[in-house]
Every structure is written in C-alpha cells, then in structure tokens.
Write an enzyme that holds these catalytic residues in place. Structure first.
Site, PDB file in Angstrom:
ATOM      1  N   GLU A 216      -0.018  -8.333   2.496  1.00 28.22           N
ATOM      2  CA  GLU A 216       0.831  -9.227   3.273  1.00 28.22           C
ATOM      3  C   GLU A 216       0.181  -9.503   4.623  1.00 28.22           C
ATOM      4  O   GLU A 216      -0.589  -8.670   5.122  1.00 28.22           O
ATOM      5  CB  GLU A 216       2.201  -8.590   3.530  1.00 28.22           C
ATOM      6  CG  GLU A 216       3.062  -8.415   2.298  1.00 28.22           C
ATOM      7  CD  GLU A 216       4.425  -7.839   2.645  1.00 28.22           C
ATOM      8  OE1 GLU A 216       5.436  -8.521   2.396  1.00 28.22           O
ATOM      9  OE2 GLU A 216       4.482  -6.698   3.155  1.00 28.22           O
TER      10      GLU A 216
ATOM     11  N   GLY B 165       4.321 -10.759   8.392  1.00 31.30           N
ATOM     12  CA  GLY B 165       5.258 -10.894   7.270  1.00 31.30           C
ATOM     13  C   GLY B 165       5.257  -9.674   6.381  1.00 31.30           C
ATOM     14  O   GLY B 165       4.960  -9.752   5.191  1.00 31.30           O
TER      15      GLY B 165
ATOM     16  N   ASP C 168       7.626  -7.782   5.108  1.00 35.16           N
ATOM     17  CA  ASP C 168       8.939  -7.459   4.559  1.00 35.16           C
ATOM     18  C   ASP C 168       8.866  -6.585   3.308  1.00 35.16           C
ATOM     19  O   ASP C 168       9.663  -5.670   3.141  1.00 35.16           O
ATOM     20  CB  ASP C 168       9.730  -8.738   4.262  1.00 35.16           C
ATOM     21  CG  ASP C 168       8.974  -9.695   3.357  1.00 35.16           C
ATOM     22  OD1 ASP C 168       7.934 -10.224   3.800  1.00 35.16           O
ATOM     23  OD2 ASP C 168       9.405  -9.913   2.218  1.00 35.16           O
TER      24      ASP C 168
END
Length: 320
Positions: A206, A210, A212
C-alpha cells in the site's frame, strides 16, 4: 457479508469464462532487476491487459454472469478509473449500457477512456462524499445491476486469474507481491496462489498515505482512514472491503508500505530498464522490491504490475 468463500475452483471457472476475451498478459524478466535484488523476479504485466489494467478480468467475469433481464437494463459501477473503464468495456462487449460514478478529480485519461467505451459518467467529490452510498443509490434509482470494484465474489475470482496465469507459466514461487487498494486483486491472488502452493508467501503493498488494510490486519477489524492523498490514485481507498478483508486476514502473510517517491522511482525503473509504462498504483509492488521494503527476498519472486493507465503529461510530471 454472507457470500460463500471464493475458492480456487471459482478462479479456474473465471479463467475459462475469460478465455479469448481477456488478454493472457506477458511475464517479463530482467537480469538487471534480478541482480539488484538477489532473486529471480517474474513480472506479471497487467498494464498490457484490456483497458490497461487487471480490472477487466473481474468486471467481465461478474457482468457476464448477469441474467438477460439484468443485462437489458444495464450496469452501474463506482471507481477512481480502472474499474470504471473495465465495466464500461465489459458492458459494451455484452451489448448493454453502463453508468459509472467517478471522482471529479480522477485522471483525465481515465475519464476520457471510460467515456470512450460508451459509458455515461456521473462525478462526485471523493473527499466529502461516500461513493459506495452514492453508487448504490444510483443503481437502485435506475434499476441497474451494480458491479462493485472489489467487494464481490465474481470480481475477486476474476482478479485471481492473473495470478493463476502467472503460476501456470512460472511454477512455484517463493514470494508473490501485489498492490492493495480495496483488496480484490490480492484476495483473488491469495486464493489462487495458496490454493496451488500453500507455502508461497503473499505480501501486499500500500502507499504510506493509504495504509487502511495494514492497519486493519494489525487490529483484526476493518479500519477506516481519511481518503488518502497519494499519487497512487487507484489505491486511494479509506477502508478495505468486507469480503476482501475476510479473505485477506486469513491468507495474507503481511502488508508493506511504500512512499510516493519510491513509487516514482519504480515507474522510472520500469520505463528505463524494462521499457514499459506503469501507473503509480501499478508500480507499488515493484517499488517495495526496489526500495528494500520486503523481508527475506530470495529464490523466485512474482510481482503483479497491476496497470499502466497514466497519460504522457502525468507520467512526465511524476517521473521527469
């Protein structure tokens, strides 16, 4: 989500459905890259897929399973760009129409390509509006079949066909590295790879802004972050999908992060040494390898280059 688990047989079934429709994309090698990282590296180049990204696999697999009645009404999708193009092209191939919800700041090349495949585009503000809610409302209002970008079993199975092809060509790999946005590509990859070779390590990548999925895996639940501001627009996702996360928390061996500068360097390397154009999101796996973000790199390593949709002006701005 009450969907049944996605299996290796589902990926194989998707591959049969995609035969002769999707491209069987090339696997590239580079002695320079092998020497730099101390491993045999196999690059699965989905930048050569139809619409320039892996997304066509899942979109077509899902759309082609709709009933004649559903196809007659049309399909809808929401996407930052690559899934938008994929659904638009799948709809055209299947003789139906598509309405696509896209962020107003999506790359112009992706907006134009989606419209070029015949789709109607509706825009929204990705930083202040919920695209899932908007997309579901749009589909319901118009009576369209919604094909989500990643959180759907047929989409996930379709995306897994890229890894299936790679492993059919290379045989067993020690490590498989895959970009992560909503998690559909890596979920399908993990299902295919672990189904064939249970000991292969599957690592996601990632952008730093970002993270998550990384946070979600660490906490054991889906975490929501602010919409990421990163050059990797295809990975600007605030939370993993429900179905994709349920697969990824079971099958993945880890997530690593790369900076925007590391992504730029990977794009430059791919252009200068491999002679291919890779978009930022598509370059994150290669970026992780080149930047030394991966542990225990040895033996045979597969990298999914997930897409190449970046126009000349944007490429020059990022990599010049």
């Amino acid at each position: 989500m009450a969907e049944r688990p996605v299996t290796l047989d589902d990926v194989r079934d998707a591959a049969a459905r995609l035969a002769g429709v999707a491209h069987r994309t090339p696997v590239l090698r580079s002695r320079t890259l092998d020497r730099l990282v101390g491993a045999e590296v196999f690059l699965k180049c989905e930048n050569f897929q139809r619409v320039g990204a892996f997304k066509f696999r899942g979109a077509y697999n899902a759309a082609s399973r709709l009933s004649p009645e559903q196809l007659a009404k049309g399909v809808a999708a929401y996407s930052s760009g690559n899934h938008a193009q994929a659904v638009a092209l799948a709809a055209r191939e299947l003789g139906t129409s598509a309405v696509i919800l896209m962020p107003e700041d999506a790359p112009r090349s992706k907006l134009e390509a989606t419209a070029g495949y015949g789709a109607e585009i509706v825009t929204y503000d990705r930083y202040t509006e919920d695209r899932t809610a908007l997309g579901e409302a749009l589909a319901a209002e118009r009576g369209l079949a919604l094909i989500p970008p990643y959180d759907h079993p047929h989409v996930i199975a379709g995306q897994g066909t890229a890894a299936l092809e790679l492993l059919e060509e290379t045989g067993r790999l020690d490590l498989l590295v895959v970009p992560v946005g909503g998690g559909g590509l890596i979920a399908g990859t993990a299902v295919a790879a672990k189904g064939l070779y249970p000991d292969v390590r599957v690592i996601g990548v990632e952008p730093e802004a970002g993270d998550d999925t990384k946070r979600s895996l660490e906490e054991g639940r889906r975490v929501t972050i602010d919409v990421p501001r990163t050059i990797a627009d295809g990975q600007a996702i605030p939370t993993p999908g429900e179905l994709t996360f349920s697969i990824n928390r079971r099958l993945l061996d880890g997530i690593v992060l790369v900076s925007d500068d590391e992504i730029r360097e990977a794009m430059r390397f791919a252009f200068q040494r491999l002679k291919i154009v890779v978009e930022p999101s598509g370059a994150t796996g290669l970026a992780a390898l080149l930047a030394g973000r991966l542990e225990n790199v040895s033996g045979r390593v597969g990298i999914v280059i997930s897409g190449g949709n970046v126009d000349a002006g944007r490429f020059a701005e990022l990599c010049g």
